[in-house]
Enzyme design. Structure first.
Site, mmCIF file in Angstrom:
data_model
loop_
_atom_site.group_PDB
_atom_site.id
_atom_site.type_symbol
_atom_site.label_atom_id
_atom_site.label_comp_id
_atom_site.label_asym_id
_atom_site.label_seq_id
_atom_site.Cartn_x
_atom_site.Cartn_y
_atom_site.Cartn_z
ATOM 1 N N THR A 185 0.812 -1.164 -0.083
ATOM 2 C CA THR A 185 0.101 0.010 -0.053
ATOM 3 C C THR A 185 0.936 1.262 0.068
ATOM 4 O O THR A 185 1.985 1.322 0.499
ATOM 5 C CB THR A 185 -0.969 -0.014 1.369
ATOM 6 N N GLU A 330 -4.577 -2.412 5.105
ATOM 7 C CA GLU A 330 -4.070 -2.916 6.363
ATOM 8 C C GLU A 330 -5.217 -3.622 7.046
ATOM 9 O O GLU A 330 -4.765 -4.298 8.342
ATOM 10 C CB GLU A 330 -3.613 -1.925 7.281
ATOM 11 N N LYS A 440 -6.734 10.463 -3.316
ATOM 12 C CA LYS A 440 -7.305 9.146 -3.872
ATOM 13 C C LYS A 440 -8.221 9.575 -5.067
ATOM 14 O O LYS A 440 -9.307 9.871 -4.939
ATOM 15 C CB LYS A 440 -8.162 8.312 -2.723
ATOM 16 N N TRP A 445 -4.085 5.621 -5.222
ATOM 17 C CA TRP A 445 -3.459 6.747 -4.475
ATOM 18 C C TRP A 445 -2.554 7.555 -5.189
ATOM 19 O O TRP A 445 -1.645 7.024 -6.125
ATOM 20 C CB TRP A 445 -2.652 6.145 -3.464
#
Ligand code: AMP
Length: 545
Positions: A185, A330, A440, A445
């Protein structure tokens, strides 16, 4: 005193075994990369997964090895999920939209030994291959007849590998804490960070996925994840569908194609679909332009970015219930979802809609709290706003190889999400802002710091800030705010051209605003909060993002 209940490990292996026994004829339907629709069943997928597990052994896979994938949502990617994890290796799903240096970084950081890729990514892989020393072979996800001419060293054909192997496999008895998957990420600063999933976390998440006040998934459903399988395991749906006996409909590479989505929904009887707002806007646009309906669809899970109210209303007009959801890589990713509490049913319509528009409530498995700057817990009164922290059995406890430092986890096992929220007396969360300086766009991202560093390299720029501003199609787009050096003349066109070839095209800010002063915080950092407030409601010019 310990109880006397069996301690069977929670393993991904058991999910597909269960589907094979209990739902053998339930289908996995997928749009293929080459065009056309592929269909097989959980029983077929199980057999092919056995073959693939043998093939991995034959390639020399050892427990814990990372197996990279560059692939869309297809039946073959599904098989990879289960054959890798079941055999004790780790499926590293790679986001092809990252730019080349990031791709090189994560493949090398993960030390992937093989890369399984769709034919559409062969060109990309060829350009990266000289910088990927750990990759021993490139396995192309196609039939022998479709094998492309390629300069990739050691290119193998997926179907050929499978054909050579037996269709049963002696799955190892793994510890449930064994790593099963890896997904990187983007961080606010530095390199992408790896989230390393476990069998246990994935199984528990797949159970919670189906609860009535979560996604309410059952064997009466056909679920279509329109979120890529390289984005947090398509939000966990490829595990939840076989666990609960739901039909799985995979849209292949054509996720932004309203026509494909509509026909999959209608032809395959899709009852539940999931994806970011941008995807659904494309479907709604298509329905407005071409007409028709999406009759089988009962509910849509919209997350990844805040869902606009207009989109909720548009779905409602087609008789589709919207469940707004929030989560993170996460968190495997589900954390919050919006289903109405029974007492809301008596409320006036307007008040009910206001609750629907909130981000949603928590559910068992994810504990959450909001805290102030000194980590004091704030009340659930719908007023207090603070950093949102979470913990639970499918929340990551550290990043892979601890790279890049980790100030997100505190000593009491709470993970700071980087999002800012309020929580009301009904337990409904409203995400109000983000502490991490990321933008975003369409579910992907964009690093604001990178954009700023490039901007200040342009002649005449004294200071620059890239901020996220709401955008009707992409959710958010970057706006660059610039203070010029005294007497400098640098203009918008020059600055935007300056980004060409330095970042992927979709990262380039949509507009530049010149200001006399950029606000700073007490510690001298640019105050993104003040800038976001100043440019809230910014009107984009008509240029297409
Ligand atoms: P990712 O790890 O790429 O899935 O991104 C997770 C982040 O996306 C969260 O920390 C939020 O900042 C944002 N996000 C996800 N869902 C929502 C939502 N429903 N509303 C607002 N932001 C969201």
């Amino acid at each position: 005193m310990h109880g006397l209940i069996m301690e069977r490990e929670l393993l991904i292996t058991d999910i597909l075994q269960h589907a094979r026994r209990n739902h053998p004829d339930v289908e996995i339907v997928s749009e293929t990369v080459g065009g056309g629709r592929h269909r097989h069943t959980y029983a077929d997928a199980f057999e092919r997964t056995c073959r693939l597990a043998h093939a991995l052994d034959r390639l020399g896979a050892k427990r814990g090895d990372r197996v990279g994938t560059l692939a869309w949502n297809t039946h073959r990617h599904f098989e990879l999920y289960f054959a890798t994890a079941g055999g004790g290796t780790v499926c590293h799903t790679i986001n092809p939209r990252l730019f080349p240096d990031q791709l090189v970084y994560i493949v090398n950081h993960a030390e992937d030994r093989w890369l399984f890729l769709d034919t559409s990514f062969v060109g990309l892989a060829e350009s990266l291959a000289p910088r990927l020393p750990s990759i021993e072979a490139y396995v192309i996800l196609c039939d022998r007849d479709d094998m492309p001419d390629t300069s990739l060293p050691n290119a193998l054909c997926y179907e050929e590998l499978l054909a050579a192997e037996p269709d049963d496999y002696d799955w190892p008895a793994l510890d449930e804490r064994t790593a099963s998957g890896l997904c990187y990420t983007s961080g606010t600063t530095g390199h992408p960070k790896g989230v390393l999933y476990t069998h246990r976390g994935i199984v528990l998440h797949a159970m919670a996925f189906a609860w009535p006040d979560s996604n309410d998934l059952s064997m009466r459903d056909a679920i279509m994840p329109v979120v890529p399988m390289f984005h947090v395991n398509a939000w966990g749906s490829p595990f939840a569908a076989p666990m609960h006996g739901a039909k799985l409909v995979l849209p292949g590479p054509r996720m932004l194609d309203g026509h494909v989505l509509q026909s999959l929904i209608n032809d395959e009887g899709v009852t539940i679909a999931m994806g970011v707002p941008t995807i659904w806007m494309a479907l709604m646009q298509h329905l407005r332009d071409k007409g028709g309906d999406i009759k089988p669809m009962n509910r849509v899970i919209i997350g990844g970015s805040a869902c606009p109210v207009a989109l909720m209303d548009a779905f409602r007009a087609y008789g589709v219930q919207v469940r707004h959801a929030w989560g993170m890589t996460e968190m495997s990713p589900l954390g919050i979802i919006n289903t109405p509490r029974p007492e809301f049913a008596d409320w006036p319509e307007k008040r009910q809609r206001a609750m629907d528009a909130k981000t949603g409530h928590g559910f068992f498995g994810v504990q959450m709290k909001i805290v102030d700057d000194d980590d004091n817990e704030l009340p659930w009164d719908g007023e207090a706003v603070g950093a949102l922290k979470v913990r639970g059995p499918w929340v990551c406890r550290a990043y892979y190889r601890g790279e890049g430092g980790d100030d997100a986890h505190d000593d009491n096992g709470w993970f700071n999400t980087g999002d800012v929220a309020s929580i009301d007396e009904y337990g409904f969360v409203q995400i109000t802002d983000r502490n991490k300086d990321m933008i975003k766009s369409g579910g992907e991202w964009i690093g604001s710091i990178e954009l700023e560093n490039i901007a200040v390299g342009c002649e005449g720029v004294a200071e620059a800030a890239a901020i996220a501003v709401e955008h009707p199609k992409w959710g958010e787009r970057p706006l660059l705010v610039v203070r010029r050096e005294d007497d400098a003349q640098v203009d918008e066109a020059t600055l935007l051209a300056w980004y060409e070839d330095k970042v992927p095209h979709w990262w380039i800010p949509d507009a530049v605003e010149f200001v006399d002063e950029i606000p700073h915080t007490a510690t001298g950092k640019i105050s993104k909060l003040a800038l976001r407030e100043r440019f809230a409601g910014y009107r984009w010019k008509l240029r297409e993002a």
